[in-house]
Every structure is written in structure tokens, then in C-alpha cells.
Design an enzyme around this catalytic site. Structure first.
Site, PDB file in Angstrom:
ATOM      1  NE  ARG A 205       7.231   0.579   4.907  1.00 45.36           N
ATOM      2  CZ  ARG A 205       6.004   0.058   4.824  1.00 45.36           C
ATOM      3  NH1 ARG A 205       5.840  -1.212   4.498  1.00 45.36           N
ATOM      4  NH2 ARG A 205       4.938   0.795   5.069  1.00 45.36           N
TER       5      ARG A 205
ATOM      6  CG  HIS B 169       3.649   3.959   8.585  1.00 38.83           C
ATOM      7  ND1 HIS B 169       3.804   4.769   7.475  1.00 38.83           N
ATOM      8  CD2 HIS B 169       3.213   2.750   8.109  1.00 38.83           C
ATOM      9  CE1 HIS B 169       3.481   4.086   6.388  1.00 38.83           C
ATOM     10  NE2 HIS B 169       3.119   2.856   6.745  1.00 38.83           N
TER      11      HIS B 169
ATOM     12  CE  LYS C 178      27.215  -3.312  -6.616  1.00 36.29           C
ATOM     13  NZ  LYS C 178      27.155  -2.210  -7.578  1.00 36.29           N
TER      14      LYS C 178
ATOM     15  NE  ARG D  14      -1.582  -2.295   2.723  1.00 36.77           N
ATOM     16  CZ  ARG D  14      -1.657  -3.564   2.301  1.00 36.77           C
ATOM     17  NH1 ARG D  14      -2.679  -3.967   1.623  1.00 36.77           N
ATOM     18  NH2 ARG D  14      -0.687  -4.421   2.588  1.00 36.77           N
ATOM     19  CB  THR D  15       3.494   2.533   2.226  1.00 35.96           C
ATOM     20  OG1 THR D  15       2.781   2.054   3.359  1.00 35.96           O
ATOM     21  CG2 THR D  15       4.090   3.893   2.544  1.00 35.96           C
TER      22      THR D  15
END
Ligand code: CP
Length: 303
Positions: A101, A129, A80, A51-52
């Protein structure tokens, strides 16, 4: 001058939150515009999302902007050994705004401090959030007609649930009555209860959903998050702590709505989906308009 980022819901004044919600309502009426033409937004997802990420990308696409990014850090140079600092400073060269995120609490604040473009926290571990909270506030306002004096019942994983942490901080501004329903292992952390006490606000804690369900204007269900447990046995003990069924809603308030940030596992039975009190899929749609409002506000494109 440092660009304006959104890391915690407390980065916004109540007036700014109210403005974003009004702007989201404008975008709901007219979601396809050209405001972001020429702008590029990076979506850096070091943790999974449906969703986000997709609602951010939909929000940008509908406003004429472009999106670049990654959905899995294993496809980036993090594998890396590149540091978050170097990743952010590099991506700064390519974009006007970063949505990130990350599993580590505090990573979004760190990114915002090194970035030359606004950073939006799309979830940092169990911490915050804030864009979910803004779409939750928009959903609450739309369904209840007000944010004032509501009874909110938060259910499930209140310990690791970043959505409930951000929502508690936001709703504390509107004289909310909080009921926290969680098993002992997943109770609301002391720091958030202290946050309410310092504001002179009360809350009630119980492990029994039936005790408080009929008082609620909003039932905010959450998933018990397997990924936050270091010991799988601890997850097994609590994973089925609460399952909301349709028959449990018969004596709830007529205007009550059930919200859930999603994804769900089994905490809302699918027999609830057809009930008019179920609002979680509309809530996910509200994410597009709210995120359009957040992006335009941070880029100074809407006053
Ligand atoms: N609500 C939410 O954050 O959902 P995703 O994990 O799918 O982005």
C-alpha cells in the site's frame, strides 16, 4: 518472464474474477490449509491499514506461510532516502510475493514493473484497491446470489475513494445500474463516468440519498477521507455530507445489503449495526478468504 501481479481490477479477465470468487468460497469452507508452507509474503504498508494488512496476514498464516514487512515506512530505510525501486528490488531477495500500500497513484504499477515476484496493490492513493473489490464482489455475490443486473448506490467520497473506482470498473461487467450520491465537491471523476459511457452503460448522479435509496440492492457507503484533502476547510465543508441512520432503511428492498470498505467515521450511525441489512463486518471477514484465493492464484498454487 514477468510474474503475474494484481495492480488494477482490469488486470483480470471476467473469467479470472469468477475463478477467484469460486476459490474464495472453497477457502471459506476450509480456510486452514498447508498450501503456503515455505512461502514468505512481504506486507509493505507505506500508509495505515487495519483490515487489508491484517486480513492478508491472517490469510497467509492460515495457509501455513510466513509474513514479513513494515506497517510504517518510518521504520524502513525509506526515511534514509531509499527509492521505491531499491526497496522492491531488495525485498525481492527475501519473499515470494509482495503486498504493497502506497500513497502515490501509480506506485503499485511501478513496483510491479521492477519486481521479480508478484506485486499485489493494496491501495495506491486515490487510484485503485483491487483486492477490496474482489472481496466486495464476493460479498455481493454471497448476499445477492448473483452479480447480474443489480442496482448499486455508491455514497460519499466518490472523488478520492479508490474502492468505488475499482468496484465501478468491476461491476460494469455485469450490467449494473449505478447511482452515484455525492456532494458537488466529491462527485465521481469524469474518467470513470467516461469508462461507463464507453461501455454503453448508464449512471445516475444525485446529491440526495433519499432519491435513490429504495431502489438499491447494495448501498456502498464510503468515508470522506480527511487525508486526501490539501485544504482542511474543504474537508470541514463535506465531512458530514451523508450519515445513514436505521430509520432511513425502513422502505429499502428486503434483500438490500449495506457495504462499507471501512474504516467508518460517522457516515453509518451505529444504530444501523444491528439491522440485518448491515453487512460491513461480514464483508471484512470475506477479505481473508478472497485474499487467500488471490495469493494462491498469483503464485500458481490453485488452477
Ligand atoms: N478497507 C480498507 O482498505 O481498510 P484498511 O484501510 O483498514 O485496510
Amino acid at each position: 518472464m514477468k510474474p503475474r501481479s494484481l495492480v488494477s481490477i482490469d488486470d483480470l479477465t471476467t473469467g479470472e474474477i469468477t475463478k477467484i470468487l469460486s476459490l474464495a468460497a472453497e477457502f471459506e469452507k476450509n480456510p486452514v490449509q498447508d498450501i503456503l508452507r515455505g512461502k514468505v509474503v512481504a506486507t509493505l504498508f507505506f500508509e495505515p491499514s487495519t483490515r487489508t494488512r491484517l486480513s492478508f496476514e491472517s490469510a497467509v498464516n492460515k495457509l501455513g506461510g510466513k509474513v514479513i514487512g513494515f506497517t510504517d515506512s518510518s521504520s524502513s530505510s525509506v526515511t534514509k532516502g531509499e527509492t521505491l525501486n531499491d526497496t522492491i528490488r531488495t525485498v525481492n531477495n527475501y519473499v515470494d510475493l509482495i503486498v504493497m500500500r502506497h500513497p502515490i497513484e501509480g506506485s503499485a504499477r511501478y513496483a510491479s514493473e521492477v519486481s521479480t515476484v508478484p506485486v499485489i496493490n493494496a491501495g495506491d492513493g486515490a487510484n485503485q484497491h483491487p483486492t477490496q473489490t474482489l472481496l466486495d464482489l464476493y460479498s455481493i455475490l454471497k448476499t445477492q446470489g448473483t452479480l447480474d443486473n443489480l442496482n448499486i448506490c455508491m455514497v460519499g467520497d466518490l472523488k478520492y475513494g479508490r474502492t468505488v473506482h475499482s468496484l465501478l470498473m468491476a461491476m460494469s461487467r455485469w450490467k449494473t445500474s449505478f447511482n452515484f450520491v455525492a456532494p458537488e465537491e466529491l462527485k465521481m471523476p469524469d474518467e470513470y463516468k467516461l469508462y461507463l459511457r464507453n461501455l454503453g452503460l448508464d449512471y445516475y448522479e444525485t446529491a440526495d440519498l433519499n432519491e435513490v435509496i429504495n431502489k438499491a440492492d447494495i448501498i456502498y457507503m464510503t468515508r470522506v477521507q480527511r487525508e486526501r484533502f490539501s485544504d482542511p476547510m474543504e474537508y470541514e465543508k463535506v465531512k458530514n455530507a451523508y450519515v445513514l441512520h436505521d430509520h432511513m432503511l425502513s422502505d429499502t428492498k428486503p434483500g438490500m445489503k449495506i457495504l462499507h470498505p471501512l474504516p467508518r467515521v460517522n457516515e453509518i450511525s451505529t444504530d444501523v449495526d444491528a439491522n440485518t441489512k448491515a453487512y460491513y463486518f461480514e464483508q471484512a471477514l470475506n477479505g481473508v478468504y478472497t485474499r487467500q484465493a488471490i495469493i494462491c492464484t498469483l503464485l500458481g498454487l490453485k488452477k
